[in-house]
Design an enzyme around this catalytic site. Structure first.
Site, PDB file in Angstrom:
ATOM      1  N   ASP A 100      -3.876  40.273 -42.965  1.00 38.09           N
ATOM      2  CA  ASP A 100      -5.273  40.599 -42.691  1.00 38.09           C
ATOM      3  C   ASP A 100      -6.152  40.778 -43.933  1.00 38.09           C
ATOM      4  O   ASP A 100      -7.290  41.219 -43.814  1.00 38.09           O
ATOM      5  CB  ASP A 100      -5.359  41.870 -41.835  1.00 38.09           C
ATOM      6  CG  ASP A 100      -4.749  43.087 -42.509  1.00 38.09           C
ATOM      7  OD1 ASP A 100      -4.020  42.907 -43.498  1.00 38.09           O
ATOM      8  OD2 ASP A 100      -5.005  44.200 -42.034  1.00 38.09           O
ATOM      9  N   GLU A 101      -5.648  40.436 -45.106  1.00 34.94           N
ATOM     10  CA  GLU A 101      -6.509  40.529 -46.279  1.00 34.94           C
ATOM     11  C   GLU A 101      -6.082  39.535 -47.352  1.00 34.94           C
ATOM     12  O   GLU A 101      -4.922  39.134 -47.422  1.00 34.94           O
ATOM     13  CB  GLU A 101      -6.536  41.950 -46.845  1.00 34.94           C
ATOM     14  CG  GLU A 101      -5.215  42.451 -47.370  1.00 34.94           C
ATOM     15  CD  GLU A 101      -5.333  43.823 -48.027  1.00 34.94           C
ATOM     16  OE1 GLU A 101      -6.301  44.060 -48.783  1.00 34.94           O
ATOM     17  OE2 GLU A 101      -4.431  44.657 -47.786  1.00 34.94           O
ATOM     18  N   ASP A 122     -11.168  41.661 -46.027  1.00 33.86           N
ATOM     19  CA  ASP A 122     -10.282  42.584 -45.333  1.00 33.86           C
ATOM     20  C   ASP A 122     -10.706  42.640 -43.872  1.00 33.86           C
ATOM     21  O   ASP A 122     -11.822  43.065 -43.551  1.00 33.86           O
ATOM     22  CB  ASP A 122     -10.371  43.972 -45.980  1.00 33.86           C
ATOM     23  CG  ASP A 122      -9.272  44.912 -45.505  1.00 33.86           C
ATOM     24  OD1 ASP A 122      -8.381  44.462 -44.759  1.00 33.86           O
ATOM     25  OD2 ASP A 122      -9.308  46.092 -45.887  1.00 33.86           O
TER      26      ASP A 122
END
Length: 351
Positions: A106-107, A12
Site C-alpha cells: 500500500d505504499e 500511501d
C-alpha cells in the site's frame, strides 16, 4: 557540476485493507471496520478511520478492539484481493516513472525527477487516477528526498497531499517534532524529552559526539543528518535481491512473546503471496525472523529451511525475543535465496 535536485513522491494508500473491504461491502462503509482474525487470539491487521476514533489500531488483539468498540465489524484478511488492487495501483505509477520503490502493498516511493513540471501536480494526477480506477483514496508527500516525502504523506491524511520544497526544508525541520522522524519511537522520544529536546531544531543543537554517547555511533550519525532534513538514499526500483521479506512496524510496542506470535500468521501469509506472485519464483534455502526493539536495537535469527513452516518461525522468533528485555516495535519474516554458484537445487514449498 551541481547535483540534480530530486523530486520524490511518497504515495500511501489510506487504510488500504479496510478501505477495500468497505468499498466491496457498501453496507459497512460508514461503520467501524477492522481487518484481522476473528478468534480470541486474533489481531487487527488494520482498521478504518471510524474505528480509530474508538482507539482501535493495527496489531491490537481483536478482543481488546471489541472492548473499545463493541460494534466493530471484523472482516477476514483477503491478501489475494489486496495484491490485485496493489498491482493496479503500481501499473498507474508506471505510467509516469520507471523509478518505483514499493515499500509494501500500500505504499511506494516514486522518483519523478526526470519529468517536467511540478511534482505536486503529478502527485495529484496519480491520486485522481487511483481513485477513478479503484475507488480507493491515497495520500501523497512530495519532497527532495525519501524521508521528507514519507513525513509529508502523513501530513494531510486521509486523501490529501503536502509538499516540502527544497527552499523550505530548513524552516520545516526547525519545529518538526523529533517523533516525526521515521525510526524514532516512543522510547527515543522520551529520552530526548527528558533532555529538553522535542523538536528537530533543538536536536540540531546537540553535537554529534554527545548523540553518540546517547545512541551509539551509527544511530547518532543517522539522526544527525535526518534532523536536518538530509537523506541521500536513492529510489531503488531494481535490486538483485538476496532475500525476500515482509515486516511491519507497530504503532504500540509489543511487550510479550505471545503478542509477537499472534502477528505471525498474517506476516507469513503475506510473505507466501509475495513469493508466489514473482514472475520467476526462486527456491530459497534459509528462513529468518527479524525483531527491532523499542531501544532501536535489532536482531535476526535464521536457519536452513525450504518451506514456510510456522513452527520454525516461532522458534526463531523466541530465540530473537530472548536477546533483549525490551518490547518489540518491528517484526519481519523472510527467506534467503542461495547464491548462484552454491549448487543448491531446492524446491519451493509452503506448509
Amino acid at each position: 557540476m551541481a547535483a540534480v535536485m530530486r523530486k520524490i513522491i511518497h504515495i500511501d494508500m489510506d487504510c488500504f485493507y479496510a478501505a477495500i473491504e468497505c468499498r466491496d461491502d457498501p453496507a459497512v462503509a460508514d461503520k467501524p471496520v477492522g481487518v484481522g482474525g476473528r478468534s480470541n487470539r486474533g489481531v487487527l491487521t488494520t482498521c478504518n478511520y471510524v474505528a480509530r476514533k474508538f482507539g482501535c489500531r493495527s496489531a491490537m488483539p481483536v478482543f481488546k478492539a471489541l472492548e473499545l468498540c463493541p460494534h466493530l465489524v471484523i472482516k477476514p484478511v483477503r491478501f489475494d484481493v489486496y495484491r490485485r488492487e496493489s498491482r493496479k495501483i503500481r501499473a498507474i505509477f508506471a505510467r509516469y516513472t520507471d523509478l518505483i520503490e514499493p515499500l509494501s502493498l500500500d505504499e511506494a516511493y516514486l522518483d519523478v525527477s526526470h519529468r517536467k513540471g511540478y511534482a505536486y501536480d503529478l502527485a495529484r494526477t496519480i491520486r485522481e487516477e487511483i481513485f477513478r480506477e479503484t475507488r480507493l483514496t491515497a495520500s501523497a508527500g512530495i519532497a527532495p528526498n525519501k524521508m521528507l516525502a514519507k513525513i509529508a504523506s502523513d501530513w494531510r491524511k486521509p486523501n490529501g497531499q503536502f509538499a516540502v520544497l527544497p527552499e523550505q526544508v530548513e524552516a520545516f525541520m526547525q519545529d518538526l517534532p523529533v517523533r516525526r522522524i521515521p525510526g524514532v519511537g516512543p522510547r527515543a522520544e522520551e529520552l530526548f524529552h527528558q533532555k529538553g529536546i522535542d523538536t528537530c531544531g533543538q536536536l540540531q543543537e546537540i553535537a554529534i559526539n554527545e548523540l553518540e554517547k546517547w545512541l551509539g555511533p551509527s544511530r547518532a550519525a543517522e539522526l544527525y543528518g535526518r534532523c536536518r532534513g538530509q537523506d541521500n538514499r536513492p529510489v531503488e526500483p531494481h535490486r538483485d535481491r538476496k532475500s525476500t521479506s515482509v515486516e511491519r512496524t507497530y504503532s504500540q510496542d509489543i511487550p510479550t512473546l505471545d503478542g509477537c506470535f499472534q502477528q505471525l500468521p498474517v506476516l507469513l501469509e503475506e510473505l507466501e503471496g509475495d513469493l508466489t506472485r514473482q514472475k520467476s519464483p526462486r527456491p530459497f534455502n534459509k528462513i529468518f525472523v527479524k525483531l527491532k526493539f523499542s531501544n532501536f536495537q535489532q536482531t535476526t535469527r535464521e536457519r536452513a529451511g525450504i518451506s514456510l513452516d510456522s513452527e520454525a518461525f516461532q522458534e526463531l522468533m523466541e530465540e530473537a525475543f530472548e536477546r533483549s528485555p525490551h518490547a518489540v516495535r518491528l517484526i519481519g519474516v523472510g527467506v534467503r535465496f542461495p547464491e548462484p554458484d552454491d549448487g543448491s537445487q531446492l524446491e519451493l514449498s509452503f506448509t
